[in-house]
Design an enzyme around this catalytic site. Sequence first.
Site, PDB file in Angstrom:
ATOM      1  N   HIS A 113     -75.321 146.115 105.612  1.00  0.00           N
ATOM      2  CA  HIS A 113     -75.877 146.993 106.631  1.00  0.00           C
ATOM      3  C   HIS A 113     -74.736 147.637 107.402  1.00  0.00           C
ATOM      4  CE1 HIS A 113     -79.003 147.731 110.025  1.00  0.00           C
ATOM      5  NE2 HIS A 113     -79.011 148.709 109.148  1.00  0.00           N
ATOM      6  N   ASP A 131     -92.927 146.265 107.844  1.00  0.00           N
ATOM      7  CA  ASP A 131     -93.882 146.781 108.832  1.00  0.00           C
ATOM      8  C   ASP A 131     -93.659 146.152 110.200  1.00  0.00           C
ATOM      9  OD1 ASP A 131     -95.515 148.572 107.231  1.00  0.00           O
ATOM     10  OD2 ASP A 131     -96.170 146.769 106.174  1.00  0.00           O
ATOM     11  N   GLY A 174     -85.998 142.300 104.573  1.00  0.00           N
ATOM     12  CA  GLY A 174     -85.536 142.174 103.198  1.00  0.00           C
ATOM     13  C   GLY A 174     -85.630 140.738 102.709  1.00  0.00           C
ATOM     14  N   ASP A 224     -76.707 139.713 105.498  1.00  0.00           N
ATOM     15  CA  ASP A 224     -75.706 140.441 106.284  1.00  0.00           C
ATOM     16  C   ASP A 224     -74.982 139.561 107.296  1.00  0.00           C
ATOM     17  OD1 ASP A 224     -76.689 142.659 104.934  1.00  0.00           O
ATOM     18  OD2 ASP A 224     -78.086 143.169 106.540  1.00  0.00           O
TER      19      ASP A 224
END
Length: 376
Positions: free
Chosen positions: A179, A75, A12, A135
């Site tokens: 998360h 990916d 992200g 996070d």
Amino acid sequence: MGKCIGILTAGGDSPGLNAAIRAIGKSARTAFDLQVIGFRDGFRGLMENRTVHLEGEILSGLLTLGGTILGTSRDKPHKMPVGSKVQDMTEVMIDNYHRHNLEALVCIGGGGTQKNAHRLALAGMNVVTLPKTIDNDVAMTDITFGFDTALSIATDAIDRLHSTAHSHHRIIVVEIMGHNTGWLGLGAGLAGGADVILIPEISYDVHQVADAIRRRRHRGKSFSIVAVSEGALAQEDAKELAELKEKKQTAKDEKKQKKIAAALEAFQVKHTGNTLRLSAQLEQLTGLESRVTILGHLQRGGTPTAADRILATRLGSACVSAIDAREYGRMVAVKGESTALVDLAEVVGKRKMVPLNHPWIKAALETDICLGNHAG
């Protein structure tokens, strides 16, 4: 062309990424006479050999810019969608790494990126990583860049919601990212003066939450702010998830493993929208009107705070020093006021959770904030 290093950003997006790219580029050229190239869109760009030379003009103006000029993707080197298939493209990436005669590759990202970088290191690539994520859950580092900015944004949102909650005598339920860890929700809840804070590390009893809101009502408080981490679960749901994870660890038969994996996936689907359900439950239990605000990707965007700019610059500079010292297979971690190099093997497969004895938890309990479970 002289010696060269590569950079990619994966996972992200996060405030401070461009500041880190800038620091690596400037330190490499100024202090060590190294050329720098960036791979576009994370590990996919490394596989497809899509590059950009990170030179003076490109690095100019990056310090305050959000996002990442290199682009990003989720990916994975060993599970890369290529056409209609998912393939292991590790060897292709290694070929491209050697094609550019790289001294090392810098991978900037969160837990997943650390794991993927470790795979490349085991395959023979010289890798150094930086920990970034809003996070704050990367293991073996005190803090990740991006967290401070996201914390400031989430806190500002809670500040602004106080006025509408007070005006309409409502419960306002604010969903905060993070998360499966509660750093962001707990920190923003504390800083923003939330009355209830629910985080993944402490499963909650909705009746205890409703009781806390009713007690506020009896004391003349006409509204309540409930800060909820996106991964927070009710006690019965947390128990179900723990049982599924335990079964997954002990299952040896492939058929059983697939069945449990499907059950875990179904669990995640079932609990999408938990915050909306929590809001409806609280409205029913308290008789007070309840509204939901989901902050979502607002927390990842925009200009990084001064703290994140400084942190990203420090880590980027330390990263180039590590490459010059040939300290490969390491993550540049924050340890107090200094940086330290940590073996990637010590980072991967771990998540930094909020300890139940953390000072933030203690402060919340001692200032009469409900954490959803009297046991804390």
